[in-house]
Structures are given as structure tokens and as C-alpha cells.
Design a protein around this motif. Sequence first.
Motif, PDB file in Angstrom:
ATOM      1  N   SER A 166     105.120   8.284   4.418  1.00  0.00           N
ATOM      2  CA  SER A 166     106.624   7.806   4.180  1.00  0.00           C
ATOM      3  C   SER A 166     107.511   8.701   5.199  1.00  0.00           C
ATOM      4  CB  SER A 166     106.827   8.476   2.641  1.00  0.00           C
ATOM      5  OG  SER A 166     106.600   9.883   2.697  1.00  0.00           O
ATOM      6  N   ALA A 167     106.851   9.880   5.525  1.00  0.00           N
ATOM      7  CA  ALA A 167     107.428  10.620   6.685  1.00  0.00           C
ATOM      8  C   ALA A 167     107.621   9.830   7.923  1.00  0.00           C
ATOM      9  CB  ALA A 167     106.933  11.833   7.156  1.00  0.00           C
ATOM     10  N   VAL A 168     106.372   9.113   8.089  1.00  0.00           N
ATOM     11  CA  VAL A 168     106.457   8.102   9.365  1.00  0.00           C
ATOM     12  C   VAL A 168     107.574   7.326   9.358  1.00  0.00           C
ATOM     13  CG1 VAL A 168     104.884   6.403  10.536  1.00  0.00           C
ATOM     14  CG2 VAL A 168     103.796   8.713   9.965  1.00  0.00           C
ATOM     15  N   ARG A 169     107.700   6.481   8.351  1.00  0.00           N
ATOM     16  CA  ARG A 169     108.696   5.406   8.106  1.00  0.00           C
ATOM     17  C   ARG A 169     110.089   6.077   8.047  1.00  0.00           C
ATOM     18  NH1 ARG A 169     105.335   4.139   3.563  1.00  0.00           N
ATOM     19  NH2 ARG A 169     107.131   4.653   2.215  1.00  0.00           N
ATOM     20  N   SER A 170     110.247   7.333   7.826  1.00  0.00           N
ATOM     21  CA  SER A 170     111.679   8.062   8.056  1.00  0.00           C
ATOM     22  C   SER A 170     111.953   8.236   9.555  1.00  0.00           C
ATOM     23  CB  SER A 170     111.715   9.436   7.307  1.00  0.00           C
ATOM     24  OG  SER A 170     111.427   9.397   5.804  1.00  0.00           O
ATOM     25  N   TYR A 171     110.875   8.649   9.941  1.00  0.00           N
ATOM     26  CA  TYR A 171     111.223   9.166  11.540  1.00  0.00           C
ATOM     27  C   TYR A 171     111.451   7.502  12.297  1.00  0.00           C
ATOM     28  CZ  TYR A 171     110.250  13.772  10.597  1.00  0.00           C
ATOM     29  OH  TYR A 171     110.119  15.027  10.223  1.00  0.00           O
ATOM     30  N   ILE A 172     110.908   6.703  11.891  1.00  0.00           N
ATOM     31  CA  ILE A 172     111.129   5.290  12.802  1.00  0.00           C
ATOM     32  C   ILE A 172     112.346   4.834  12.048  1.00  0.00           C
ATOM     33  CG2 ILE A 172     110.242   2.875  12.748  1.00  0.00           C
ATOM     34  CD1 ILE A 172     107.297   4.016  12.357  1.00  0.00           C
ATOM     35  N   ASN A 173     112.643   4.613  10.809  1.00  0.00           N
ATOM     36  CA  ASN A 173     113.674   3.800  10.169  1.00  0.00           C
ATOM     37  C   ASN A 173     115.034   4.577  10.232  1.00  0.00           C
ATOM     38  OD1 ASN A 173     112.052   1.314   9.883  1.00  0.00           O
ATOM     39  ND2 ASN A 173     111.264   2.455   7.944  1.00  0.00           N
TER      40      ASN A 173
END
Lengths: 994, 98, 176
Positions: free
Chosen positions: A311-318
Motif C-alpha cells: 500500500s505504501a508503494v501505491r501511495s508513493y506512486i499515486n
Amino acid sequence: MTQSQTFRVSGLGLVDRTKSLDFTFDGVPYTGYAGDTLASALLANGIRLVGRSFKYHRPRGILTAGSEEPNALVELRSGARREPNTRATVAELYEGLEAKSQNRFPSLSFDLLSVNGLLSPVFSAGFYYKTFMWPAAFWEKLYEPIIRRAAGLGSAAIEPDPDLYDKANAFCDVLVIGSGPAGLMAALSAARAGAKVIVVDESFAMGGRLLSDVRSIDGKSGVDWANAVVAELAASPRVRLMPRTTIFGAYDSGTFGAVERVADHVAVPAAGEPRQRLWHIVAKHTIVAQGSTERPIVFGNNDRPGVMLASAVRSYINRFGVAPGQTAVVFSNNDDAANTIDDLIRAGMTVAALVDTRPILPPAIKSKARKHGIRVFEGAAVADAIGGQRVSGARIVAAYGTAQTISCDLIAASGGFNPNVQVTTHLGGRSQWQENLAAFVPGTLPKWMAVAGAANGSFSTSSCLIDGARTGAEAAAACGFAAAVATVPSTDDELTEVSAFWHVEAAKHKAFVDQQNDVTAADIRLAEREGFRSVEHLKRYTTLGMATDQGKTSNVNGLAMMAELTNKSIPATGATSARPPYTPVSLGVLAGEHREKHFKPTRLTPSHDWAKERGAVFVETGMWLRAQYFPKSGERDWLETVNREVKTVRSGVGVCDVSTLGKIEVHGTDAGKFLDRVYINMMSTLGVGKARYGMMLREDGVAMDDGTAARFADDRYFITTTTANAIKVLQHLELCRQWHWPDLDVQLFPVSDQWAQYSVAGPRARDLLAKIVDAPFDISNAAFPYMACAEITALGGIKARIYRLSFSGELAYEIAVPARYGDLLIRRLMSEGEEFGAIPYGTEALGVMRIEKGHVAGAELNGTTTAADLGLGKMASTKKDFVGRVLAQRPGLVDPDRPRLIGFKPIDTAVRLRGGAHFIGKDEEPTAQNDQGYMTSVAYSPMLGHWVGLGLLARSEARMGEILKAVDPVRGESTLVQVVPAAFYDVEGARLRV
Amino acid sequence: MRINCPFCGERGNDEFSYLGDASVVRPDASAPDAADAFYAFAYERRNVAGPTQELWYHSAGCHAWLVVTRDTRTHEISDVKPAQDIALERQNSASTTP
Amino acid sequence: MSDLANGLRAEQHSAIVERPDVAVTHISARRGMLAGLNDAARAAFGVEFPLTPRALDAHGMTIVWAGPEQWLLIEPASKGVDPSLQHAKTFSGFASVVDVSDSRTIFQMAISRPSDVLVQSMGIDFEDTSFKPGDVAITHVSHLGVMVWRLPDGRGYEFACARTYTKDFRSWLDRF
């Protein structure tokens, strides 16, 4: 030289690319954008290694994108504003931000103490208890300093905090905690019904997961929908939006503690603006919509920089438009995380593999992966991360046991989601295990609390919106607002299946359960072997779940692993519960403005300004600032000044401000009867125009307070209390009046501040006061004898009261005027007294004179003494009931061996006495068994030319003349003293009746 | 915790001081068993898990003593009355009881 | 803090003034004499004493509830006159009466709507709809006991703090 943000992805993210911000990390300059956190800006610049771990000094990176972060703790700012243990994942980037990594020596990339990792058998669970047992002296001198240097979490600023902190209160019908889809929908629903709503969110932007996940709501992007709702809420005067605000605790009756980070996102707060504000929020109804926290999976080297929650990966991307790597392996046990492959591809990253512990993936996910050419491993696991200071590959163990290594620089891992139930357990609620979610959900709740969305285990966006709409309407209805459930907007549906998976058995390397405390899977096994199996023991033995993150990413994994080891179910093993604070709270904001001289309020006497002009030295007594003594030029020390003040009073006249005495008007037809019941002596027999010394006891028979009662009319008394006990005595009298004897007609008026009151003492006191009181009032001894009182006028028509009372033993009066005339009166007393050599005297001379006279004060009325102990037993009336009468007759309190008040003088008159010294027989050893009492008050008597003391001594009356040792173990002194009567000067009291 | 003062309205517990059990009543000092009765009044308390009646003082407010019915398990407050009203009722019922 | 709020605060600050010359009389009903007291009040002032935390204007005074069956009568002071003596006569037998003109300092804040200073600083819900003109609260702020009431005519608010705390209370107000 500013480096470029090579990992920033064009076209993605909500950061403002028109606002570039410069910052430094370990002294190296970088840039980021407005809307970044420090973590996202570091990742944009390719920085992965941000700290060293607590115990083993292992290299650590950024695991999360939120307040649950265990690893990326940095020191922010410098000098007096240096702030250790700041989570880079929530620190909002600002121009000029300075950050430093922690726990590294001498540098982040080369850390000498990382050899601790090689000593790991020494540092295993319980190492404190096992290793450093003996000899005890080694602990303080050797072990502790070494451990403190090796293990630690940054260093605090040494200088005083230069910032302001504020406190504030807010009231609302509905408090919504969290502004994700559930929170926003709940707020909208309650606000549309007309309720007064507060929405708090710990982030600087509202929207929660909608900012980090790509969703479609009502035909708009999730972000646009969130912005539209926030705009509608912001436009309502009944709604208060509080971003950058964390609810840290839930308390009884719907009260909450919250910290608003008013100026944490700027280098220095604006003038007059607080850095943070402590909020006390009172809500009729509360909706907890704090979402969920993703769980890591415990595998080998799962703490390496480059292992990140999916979910952190998605936060950093999005949200931040940052690719946290180039080549990713996704490792999960659930649909939500598996879907991260969409976001990775959108960010232009390569997805090397999708590894899922489930034997069969949902077809939709599987075919999507295949479409993008992603290798899919079902029923498999990442057993170890490869790489030192950053991930370089993943060792994947397939279902049938074969292993292979795939190169990657990012492992996006997910073990499922834990609803953020913390606040729901602050009041004792127990969370409940829900098997299908593989998670704890809120259990019993206070009736004014509801939980919505992911915090309640409703993970999909559509269920968040439905929950939010329903709880918002119900909360508004509970507050009396007729509410129709708001229409729930349509949303794209997502898969949210999960299959419990905790820890990869095939790991070859250290596998971390709690990354902040360096607790490994091996430590959990050790705890189980050594019998520390309950969650509470597990926590204390291994330190699992302690420190700044309070186990947000580790508690459930640790618990589940213990359940596996003991072959028990998770609910049979334990549950997670939390105490406040939810996230760390700075001491500064808890103190607010109550620091330094504002720690407590200061009360000033009516003569304060005048005393300051006269150069008085002040002393704090309780809240009061009182004049202690009034030095004259040429006087060498305080003692010389005080000696002069005492001698002048005893030979001429002196004036002391005694306004700090507690003052209470006691009126009513039963006032006399009432006072009889609260004082040990009779007050109903007191004549009008007379005053009497009185003592009050507690109901247990111990002395509570002393003072005087003056009677101005049949139904009108005025009583004084000691300065220290003014509030306590009023409370006691109110209890007596309202609860013990409600039938008595008595009214109480606290009037301590109404009167400025001065003691005018000394042989010339009458001469001086004759110039102050208005004619024809006669203050001669015949007309106004000792213990008389009167309401008069003074200084030409000013209302005044005069009492013939003496604490000093001299001819003395106390004169009182309304407080506004206090300054005038002291100045007039001084100017009119000039011809008599009048001086002001302070509390120190007052104290010397009362000791010379043997009067008791706070040191004797110390909560352990009875009236009899103080030599005042005969005052107690036997004709009436009074508070404390019965219990004062208990055998223990009338024991003749009880220490009683008596006087002492030193055998060698050149020797100083010490308060607190204990009395020991002349030839006895100074031991506790030989202790016979102690010195309560001492003073140098300028009249006698030596020190005198009052003390409490066993069987004191029978020991007159005996010589004892007064032993002061604190100063290592032992002095021979003689037992003498507790009055040293004018023992017959002739001087005060002239 | 919030306490609904019958005079001032609902306030935070920071405005109140706690005294203790409101079910004990100051005994008659002239009774033959006064010594025992006062001992019990001063020291003997039940440790109740459930609703209790307690004396609280609105020290930072109206200075009224209050009898607060609070459940010690949940801190839920079900009733708050002026102590004086209860004390007067107590006296009236004592004087009308034969 | 927004510019708007800063501006509002500056305006409030200049609007907080000490009322220098007031006479304050504390009245407390004698046991069981409330009815008689109110008869006397009606005869003398044309109003009854409020039984709830309310303030009202009558007879050139502000009558402020000050606890159960207790009130403060606040009126302009004039030299050489002690109004508490007259009040004691008026309510003789019905109430105990004490001059407390010097017990408290009264601050007046001339604003029509509750401000940040009020709304945020005390544990009282001061929002317009909750704390209406004429409402009274006895509470504390920053460890200081205060009474606060909204003037019955809606012109503003008054605070009373114990006189010996005046300097501290003023500095607390001034921090905004």
C-alpha cells in the motif's frame, strides 16, 4: 549541488510541481515538491537507506507511507528545535528542511556498531535480564552507558524549546476521525442532516486512501470526489475540518485528546503562532474511520531498504508521483496487494514477479499479470531479500520447495490489513478476531462511538461509503437531527480477499517481526520456549510492540506466530489493545503555555508593587509571591536583615502584609452553631466585637488548620485560614454545610481577595495606627483590648476592619481595607510611621517571631499532629460534637508516648540548629529504633542571641531540661540540645496586652 | 470524563474534586457506639464493581457538592444530584421514621 | 493562522478592557427564604433572581447568577456609597449580603459574536447557539478560576477573575 529527482514519475501524483522545495539529508542538498513528505522526497531522489536499527544497527529504509512507520525515523531540524524520532513518512516537506539519520556511527553507510548484528546471541530477547545481571555495580558504570550508546533513538535538543504551544477546546455533535472514503461520507451524511461536525485527519491532505489508490466514485476519480466533498464540508459553517491533527486518545464521556501540528510544516512558526496545539474535543457522537494498517510478512532480511508495504508503494506512486524502485517483486497473500501490479506498471516500473502465498489466485489478477508478462508464483513465498544496504533480489521458494532468486530493487509486500482499532480500545473495549478477514476488528464500543469502513473491517471502497453514510446519519440522529441516509455514490468494485499468512519458515536470514525494536522470529520462538507465551509476557520479554510505533506493523504478526507455536487459535492467544497515545505526542504540547514562570499562576498581594519598589526579596509560598525580607544597603546577608527586622518590631513598630491568609465570611442565623461544629473550641459564645483563635480537625482527629474567628454581628462571623489551606478549608466547610448539616442556616463567602490586611506590630503599633484610623474610634487598650475586633473607617472614610491580634507576641493589630486601597494603606503606614522608625518586615521575620513565641505553623500542622500533640488539647470543648472529636480520642492518638510539641535550645549557643534533625538519646546510636522525634522549625533568635527550635518529642513534658542529640543525617551533623518550654521570649505574654 | 452539574450543566472532570463514597453518613457522636461508628465512617469502604454513589465537589464551578452515580467498570454516570437535596431528604426521612 | 483570524484577534485584544469602578455585592439566600427573597427583589428591582446560570439587567445593575441561590449584583460605583448596605437592608432576613467589590477584577470584551479567544480557550461551548446572551458560566482557564457571562443585551462578554490573579489573567489574555 542539487541532485535531480530521478525517481519522480511524470504525470502521476498530487504534489505541486510548480513549487520546488530545497532540503538536506545528512548535509546533502536535495529538492522535492510541495505536497511531499520527507520520505517521498527522499525516494524521489533515490535515497533508500535512511537509518540504522535500534539494536543491531542494521541498514533500514522506508517501509510505509504513514504514521505506523517503524524504520524511517530521523532527526529533524537542528539546535533548539532538533527533534529526534520524527517519522519521515509523515514529516511534511518544507523549504529548508534539515534532516539527519539516526543511530549511525560514524556514518549512515558505514556503521561500526553494525557488528552488534554479529553479536546477536547476546542481544536476543530478554538480553537485559540475562546478560547484565552481575555484579550490580557494573550496570550503572559499564553496561548501561554502552547499551545507551549502542541502542537509542536519536538525541533530543539540549536548549529550551523556543516555540509556543497552545491549548484549545472544541465541542461538536459528531466527531469524525479520519477523512478517507468512510470518514468523508460519514461527515457529509451528518453535516447534511444539520449536525455540528468536526473532521480530523493526521495528514496535511484530506482524502485518506483515496489519495493513494486509483478509484472511481460517482464517475469521478477518487481524488476529485474527495476534493468535492471536502469543499462542500468546508463551505458549511457547522463543519470544522482539522487536517494535520491526530486524535491521540479517547477518554470517558466522548472526550478526545488531539494534537494539531499548526506549524510543523514550516521551518519556524510565524510570530505569535504556536508550533502545535493541544485540542480537547468533546463530541456527542464519534465515528472512528481511521482505516487500516497493512501488515508486513515476516521473511528473511525483510528489513532491508527496498522492502516496502504494497500500500505504501501505491501511495508513493499515486499520491507523490514517485517510483520507489525500478524492478519490483510483489509478495502478498491478498487481492488488494496483488493489484499493486497495475500501479507499478503505470509508474513505468518492471514487475519481475507476483508471488502469492495462496495456492490459486483469482483469475482476474492472474490474467492481468500474464497480460503484462509478469511471472506468477502461486502458493509461493519470498523467503529472503537479497542485498545489503538495499535490496538486489528476492529468493523465492515455490510451493514444492524449490528456490530461485529473481533480481529486483523493490519488494512490495503485504500480509493483509489490520483495522486501526486502537482508539476503540482506549476505554477498555476488546478487539475481536475475525477469521475471514484474518484481522482484529473493533469489539465492544461505548454507546457514543461507531466505527466505519476499513477500521471496521469493511475494506472495499463501496463498503466504506455505505458504512460512512449509515454511521453519519445514525450519529446525527442520535444528536437529535432527523437524517435521511445520504445516497451512496457508485464506485468501481475491487477484490479484497485475503488468506492468513504470517511468516516464511524457509527464511535463511534474520526475519523481523518488529523492525523498530529489532525483534525477530527467533526471539518469538525463544520467548515461547522460555514460557513467556501470553501476549503481555511476550511484549515485555521481547519488547515487541513497544516504542514510538507501538507495534502497529508488528503486534498481530507476533501474536499470530505465538499462536502457531503454541497450537492455539489467535483469539485464545490474546487480543490487541492499545492505550493512548495513538502516535507520539511531544511534551511541549502537553505543557502548553504552562512552562517556566507560567507553570502555575502567580498571586500577587496588594502591596506587591510597593514591596518591589522597596527592594523586597520575594519567596514563592504556594501560588503567592510574598515579601520574604526587605534588605537595606550595607546588610551582608539575609540573616542580618531579618535580625534587624525582628529587633525593630520588638522595640518599635513594623508592618507585614498578611493579606494571603484565607478569608471566609460565615453568615446566617446558625453561623455560631455551625462554627461550633467545625472548630474544636466554642465560637457561638464569642461576643460581638471579639475574635478567638480556633483550630479545626479532620474527621480522623488530626489537626487540619488554625486561624481566627471574629464576630461582627450575631449572624455574621469572619474567619481566617492559613495561607496554604484557604481552598481546602472552604471545600471542607461547604461539605459540612451542604452534606453533614444541610438544615443549618449558614452562608459562606470566600473573600480572600477582598481585603488587603496588614499586621502592625511592636510597642509603637498603637501610636502609628492612631494616625491611620478615623476619629473617634478609640484603639486604646481599655477601649480595644487584646482580641477585640471592629468595623471602622480609616484614612478618611475608607471602609476598614481592625483586629487586635498578634502572631509576633508584641502589641499588634491587623488592619484591613478593601484590596484596591491596599497600596495606599501600606504607603500611608510607612509615611506616618516614619516618626516611630516603622519598617516593613517579611515572612522570614514573621517566622522568627512566631518561633520565639512557640506558635505553630505549617511545619507543625503537618497532617500528622493532633491538637494535643501541639499543646492545644485543652482548647477542645467537651460540651459539643465537632469534626474530629470522636476519632481524636482513639488510643493511638492519645498515647502519652506520642511526640508532642516542645522547645529546644543548643547546648553550645554558637551552633546552628537544623529543621528536620531527629532526636536521639544523648548516649544512643542514631538509628531508627532510637528515634524519639524531630525538629519541626528552627530560627536564629536575635533577642536571645542563639538558635532556637520547636520540635515533636516523645513524652516531652516529662523531659524538661534533658539533653539530647539532634542528628541531621542529610548534612552529617549532630548537635546537643536541651529540652525547654516551647516559648522563648516573653513567656508570660505581657507584651501583647499593654 | 464529563459530569453534568445540576446547576452549571455538563463540564469536564478537571473542574471537579473527588471525595469518595456518598453512602456513608456522619454518625451521631453521642451514641454509645460512636467510636466504632466514626471509625467505620472514616475508614471502611466497599470496593464496588458497578454503580456507586460518590461525592464530588464542583470546585472550579459553583462550589456545590454533588452525589454522582457512577459505574466503576465503565465510568458511565447515570445520575447527578445536589448533595444538599439528598442530605435534606435523608434528614427528613430520619425525623419522620418512628 | 489565517490573516482573517489574526485580524480578528488583534481587534479582540484591543477590545478587552478592565472595568475600573464597579460595586459588586454577593447575595446568598438564607435557608428556605428564596420565595421571600424573590418577593423583595421584585419589589425593589422589578425582577426575580435567576435560578439558573443567567445574567439579567435590572434597575441599573447586572444580576449574575453565582452558584445555587447566590448572585452578584454589579453596578457602577460612586464615591462614598456602599450599595451592599442598601442591599443588606432590602434583603434583611432573606439573604446574607457581602460587599465583594474588591474580590474580583471584571474584564469586558465588546464583541457581538464569540471569538477564538473564547471559543477555544475554556472548557465551555461558547458557540453562539450554545452560549446565548445572558448565559453565565463559572469555570476555570489556564488554572485560574473565572466567571464569564454574555451581557444580556448582547453587547459583549464579561469575565471576572480573582483580584490577586489579575496580572496573570491579563497576561494570559495578552498572549493572543
